[in-house]
Design an enzyme around this catalytic site. Structure first.
Site, PDB file in Angstrom:
ATOM      1  N   SER A  22      88.472  49.295  44.930  1.00 23.03           N
ATOM      2  CA  SER A  22      89.570  48.740  45.716  1.00 23.03           C
ATOM      3  C   SER A  22      90.907  49.440  45.490  1.00 23.03           C
ATOM      4  O   SER A  22      91.784  49.339  46.341  1.00 23.03           O
ATOM      5  CB  SER A  22      89.694  47.243  45.449  1.00 23.03           C
ATOM      6  OG  SER A  22      89.672  46.964  44.067  1.00 23.03           O
TER       7      SER A  22
ATOM      8  N   HIS B 135      85.200  45.795  50.413  1.00 24.20           N
ATOM      9  CA  HIS B 135      85.944  46.717  51.276  1.00 24.20           C
ATOM     10  C   HIS B 135      85.038  47.563  52.167  1.00 24.20           C
ATOM     11  O   HIS B 135      85.526  48.381  52.940  1.00 24.20           O
ATOM     12  CB  HIS B 135      86.824  47.647  50.434  1.00 24.20           C
ATOM     13  CG  HIS B 135      87.902  46.924  49.698  1.00 24.20           C
ATOM     14  ND1 HIS B 135      89.116  46.603  50.276  1.00 24.20           N
ATOM     15  CD2 HIS B 135      87.944  46.417  48.451  1.00 24.20           C
ATOM     16  CE1 HIS B 135      89.858  45.959  49.405  1.00 24.20           C
ATOM     17  NE2 HIS B 135      89.166  45.829  48.280  1.00 24.20           N
TER      18      HIS B 135
ATOM     19  N   LYS C 222      88.556  40.338  54.455  1.00 25.34           N
ATOM     20  CA  LYS C 222      89.113  41.696  54.616  1.00 25.34           C
ATOM     21  C   LYS C 222      88.820  42.181  56.037  1.00 25.34           C
ATOM     22  O   LYS C 222      89.434  41.696  56.965  1.00 25.34           O
ATOM     23  CB  LYS C 222      88.594  42.575  53.501  1.00 25.34           C
ATOM     24  CG  LYS C 222      89.310  42.145  52.213  1.00 25.34           C
ATOM     25  CD  LYS C 222      88.849  42.749  50.944  1.00 25.34           C
ATOM     26  CE  LYS C 222      89.748  42.200  49.823  1.00 25.34           C
ATOM     27  NZ  LYS C 222      89.103  42.132  48.534  1.00 25.34           N
TER      28      LYS C 222
END
Ligand SMILES: *Cc1c(COP(=O)(O)O)cnc(C)c1O
Length: 398
Positions: free
Chosen positions: A181, A209, A240
Site C-alpha cells: 500500500s 489495492h 477502495k
C-alpha cells in the site's frame, strides 16, 4: 482525567510534533473524487483510494438510496444474530462468483477481516510469516494470533523459503499484501504461492489495492499472476476501488464456515449497513461492464511515469495507481506536501511508522477519474519543487 494521564498524553503529542510525525485530519466539504473541496477551496486530489472513481458514481449512489429504502439505514445486529440481510447475502454470492471462489464472507472492514483470519486460523504453537512491508492490519493479525510471528524480507522468496524450511511448527501461515500500500509494487504471487505449496503452508493474500484494478477482469493481483487457484485465502476490501465500505474473505466453504464460527471480529460486531452492500454490488457490476476504467487508469499511470522520467525523477517500480516519490526525511515529505497543497493539490506525506525511517515520501494515488490535464498539472507542480536537485533523488533515479 488524572494529571499523570494528562501529562502522558501531552508528552506523546509533543514528541510527535517534535519529530514531524504529528497527524491531522482535513475536513472535506465534497464527495470523494478527482476534485475535492476543503475550506472553500477546490483541490486536485491525489490522495484517495477511489481508483475507479466509483465512490461518487451516480449509479452506486442510487443503489445505496434504493437499499436504504428497502432495508433501512442500519443492519441492527451482528450477522449471526439477525443482521445478515438478503442484500449482504447477495453481495457474498456475487463476490464469490466474480472471484471464482466457492464462497465469500463479508466483514465490516479490511482491518477486521485480517484480524478475523488470524484469530480463526492461527493457534499457539503455529507460525505465521509476513512480508516486512505488510499493511498494519496484517501485522496486527499475526501479532495478536498467539502464533510465533516472523517477518521475511520484502518480496524475498529466498528468505521466506529459508524461514519456512527452518520452522519447527507443523502449521504455518504466510501472509502478504497483493499490492503493497505504500510502494504500489506487487508481491510475486506465483513465486510466493509455489514456496507456500512446497513447504505445506497456507497462503493468505490481502488484495485491498488490487481488487477492481488489476487483472484482465479486475479480479486483482491473483488474476494478474494467474494464481487464482493457488491462494487458499483471499481478502479484499470494498472501500477502495469499489468505492463503498467493508471487506470480504473468499475461499472454500469450510474456511468460510470456520470464519463465521471463530473469527471474533465477525462474530462480535454489527453487520455493515445494507446500503454499503448494495453500493458494492453496483460497483462490481461497473467493474465487470466497464473495463475501459481500468484501461484509463493504466494510461494515467503511464502518463505520470513518462512525465517523471522526463523530469529526471525516479520512476516508481509500480504498475498500480500507487506512485510513491520517496524523499527521505519526514520534514522533507511534509514540506513537499505543503507546497503542493498551496498549489491546489492534495498529495499525502507518508511518514514513519507507516513507512520505515528514512523513507518518508509523497504518495501519489491516481484515479480513472483524473483527466490528462490533471496529471500534467501535478507533474508541473512536482517539477517546481526542485526535487531533482537533491542528492538522494539523483542517486535513486533510474
Ligand atoms: C486499506 C487496507 C486495509 C484495511 O481495509 P479497511 O477496509 O480500510 O479497514 C487492509 N489491508 C490493506 C493492504 C489496505 O490497504
Amino acid at each position: 482525567m488524572h494529571p499523570a494521564w494528562r501529562a502522558r498524553i501531552e508528552r506523546a503529542l509533543a514528541e510527535r510534533r517534535a519529530k514531524s510525525l504529528y497527524r491531522e485530519r482535513r475536513v472535506l466539504d465534497s464527495p470523494q473524487g478527482a476534485r475535492v473541496v476543503i475550506e472553500g477551496r477546490e483541490y486536485l486530489n491525489f490522495s484517495s483510494n477511489d481508483y475507479l472513481g466509483l465512490a461518487a458514481d451516480p449509479r452506486v449512489i442510487e443503489a445505496m438510496n434504493e437499499a436504504a429504502r428497502l432495508y433501512g439505514a442500519g443492519s441492527g445486529a451482528a450477522h449471526l444474530v439477525s443482521g445478515h440481510l438478503r442484500i449482504h447475502h447477495e453481495l457474498e454470492e456475487r463476490l464469490a462468483e466474480f472471484l471464482g471462489r466457492e464462497r465469500a464472507l463479508l466483514f465490516s472492514s479490511g482491518y477486521m477481516a485480517n484480524l478475523g483470519i488470524g484469530a480463526a486460523l492461527l493457534k499457539r504453537g503455529d507460525a505465521v510469516f509476513e512480508d516486512r512491508l505488510n499493511h498494519a492490519s496484517l501485522i496486527d493479525a499475526g501479532l495478536a494470533s498467539g502464533a510465533r510471528f516472523a517477518r521475511y524480507r520484502h518480496n524475498d522468496g529466498v528468505d521466506l523459503a529459508a524461514r519456512l524450511a527452518n520452522a519447527e511448527e507443523a502449521m504455518r501461515l504466510v501472509m502478504t499484501d497483493g499490492v503493497f500500500s505504500m510502494d504500489g509494487d506487487l508481491a510475486p504471487l506465483n513465486e510466493i504461492a509455489a514456496i507456500a505449496e512446497r513447504h505445506e503452508a497456507c497462503l493468505v493474500v490481502d488484495d485491498a489495492h488490487g481488487i477492481g484494478v488489476l487483472g484482465e477482469n479486475g479480479r486483482g493481483t491473483l488474476e494478474h499472476f494467474a494464481v487464482i487457484d493457488r491462494v487458499p485465502v483471499l481478502m479484499g476490501t470494498l472501500g477502495k476501488a469499489l468505492g463503498s465500505f467493508g471487506a470480504f474473505v473468499a475461499g472454500e466453504g469450510a474456511l468460510i464456515e470456520l470464519l463465521i464460527n471463530e473469527a471474533r471480529t465477525y462474530v462480535y460486531t454489527t453487520a455493515l449497513p445494507p446500503a454499503a452492500a448494495a453500493a458494492a454490488i453496483a460497483a462490481l457490476e461497473i467493474v465487470e461492464r466497464e473495463p475501459e476504467r481500468r484501461a484509463g487508469l493504466r494510461a494515467k499511470v503511464k502518463l505520470f511515469q513518462d512525465g517523471l522520467r522526463a523530469l529526471g525523477l525516479p520512476v516508481p517500480e509500480s504498475i498500480t495507481p500507487i506512485q510513491p516519490i520517496v524523499l527521505g526525511s519526514a520534514e522533507a515529505a511534509l514540506a513537499a506536501a505543503h507546497r503542493l497543497r498551496e498549489a491546489g493539490m492534495l498529495v499525502p506525506a507518508i511518514r514513519p511508522p507507516t513507512v520505515p525511517p528514512g523513507t518518508a515520501r509523497l504518495r501519489v494515488s491516481l484515479s480513472a477519474a483524473h483527466g490528462e490535464e490533471d496529471i500534467a498539472r501535478l507533474l508541473e507542480a512536482l517539477s517546481r519543487l526542485g526535487l531533482g536537485e537533491s542528492r538522494n533523488m539523483r542517486q535513486s533515479a533510474r
